[in-house]
Design a protein around this motif. Sequence first.
Motif, short mmCIF file in Angstrom:
data_model
loop_
_atom_site.label_atom_id
_atom_site.label_comp_id
_atom_site.label_asym_id
_atom_site.label_seq_id
_atom_site.Cartn_x
_atom_site.Cartn_y
_atom_site.Cartn_z
N ARG A 190 -5.97 -24.63 40.93
CA ARG A 190 -4.54 -24.79 40.65
C ARG A 190 -4.31 -25.31 39.24
O ARG A 190 -3.37 -24.89 38.55
N ASP A 212 4.35 -23.18 41.95
CA ASP A 212 3.73 -22.91 40.66
C ASP A 212 4.06 -21.52 40.13
O ASP A 212 4.05 -21.30 38.91
N LYS A 223 -0.56 -20.23 32.59
CA LYS A 223 0.86 -19.89 32.53
C LYS A 223 1.25 -19.43 31.13
O LYS A 223 0.92 -20.06 30.12
N PHE A 237 1.08 -22.94 45.56
CA PHE A 237 0.51 -22.15 44.48
C PHE A 237 1.35 -20.90 44.23
O PHE A 237 1.57 -20.48 43.08
N GLN A 296 -2.17 -23.53 36.02
CA GLN A 296 -1.19 -24.11 35.10
C GLN A 296 -1.56 -23.79 33.65
O GLN A 296 -0.70 -23.50 32.82
#
Length: 445
Positions: A192, A259, A199, A255, A196
């Motif tokens: 996870r 996210d 991204k 997730f 990030q």
Amino acid sequence: MTGTSFSRRRLLTAATAAAAGLALNACAGRSLGDYAQVSGQVPDKFARRQRVVLWSAFTSHNAEVLQTIIDGFNASQTDIYCEIQLFPGYTALDSKLAASFAVAQVPDLVTLSDVNWNRYFLAEALEPLSGYFDASFRPDFFHPTFLAEGTIRNEIYWLPWARSTPLFYYNKEIFAGAGLPDRGPKTFTELREWGQQLKGYKHRGSPVKMRAYNGKDDWYFQGSAWAFGGAYSDGMTSKLASEETIAALEFDRAFIHDDQMAYLASDVNGDFASGVAATICTSTGALTSLLKATDFEFGAAFLPEQVQPGVPTGGSGLAIMRNSTKERKQATWELVKYLAQTGAPEWSLNTGYLPVTTSALDSPKIKERNAKTPQYQVAQDQLSRARPPDTMRRYVNELISEMLIVLQKVYSANADPAETLREAVRNLDPAVQRVMPKYRRLVAP
């Protein structure tokens, strides 16, 4: 996903349960050896041989590989002819096999999935195999992890063939471009965190998601539940609504929806090959096809852990039908010996499924392939962490269909994992109670 889709899935679950009931009851009152062989065609040159019918769930390339192996068997001796009858996947084969009991016509050897074979065991439809082995062909010719999975109360009913585990696949080009390590994540938390970091990254001009989820098979979530310390069941006691199992599903929900670095894919392998998804968890059996489909270098790694490893075994094995004649069963055993001793290395080498016999594990060609393409060796090494499905997944057929509903609700509609899993437990209780008497009599210690 709409309510209509869920209703249709429940109808499919009910139909599957009906077929399961047919299989569980069809053998009652029948004597051994009084089931006819399913019809088919025998070439004239094999007309004088004992015919053996193999029902196979493999398609496309894998079906061609199996046919080549069977052609070798037919050419290797003059007493037995094996005819393969193909079905488009395990579900189609399972439905046909359940129906075949109603008309007392069965094949001789069947490729049953890692969960479906247990239902036919409860139906007392599978031949016990331990007594067929001798000094020239011993049980220890098979990998012990896989052999144990087909053994109940010290009796063997299901032999390894097309066995697999999931692997973590990652696009090395994307990882390098985003500054990520050239390895798989050690934990889901790390996965996870990497999401990030990814991204905003574009690969070949297009946005990339960290992971594509497969909502068509609950096999992968079975492993995730273990990794978080949860489970589907402890024996026949449900653990679906345990705090740990809920945590595993909450990770997936967050997730995807919080996210927005993962998504429910219609074709995870295709999305990975096209660079839409940086990572996927899919079968070791897909490795060969992914190598052919991709134009970039990708890595294969163990599945992420969390509090512990979570690696489920999968695939299928071979079962001989009990309600056949003694002559057909003995001829079928000769085919099984050929598949294990001669066919297994060729099967593993050409399909990507894990080696399940000593002859395959010791094959120079497989060792050479693994050295040249290390992803195959990763798959074999991870087997030391693998474990068979939880008991309820093996014996309560409706559980898989119910879990697919759960995953679709959470992955697609952002449903609450805790409530969705609690609802699944309630829905499954009648099926558990139906199976319990047979399970206690035949399986429970």
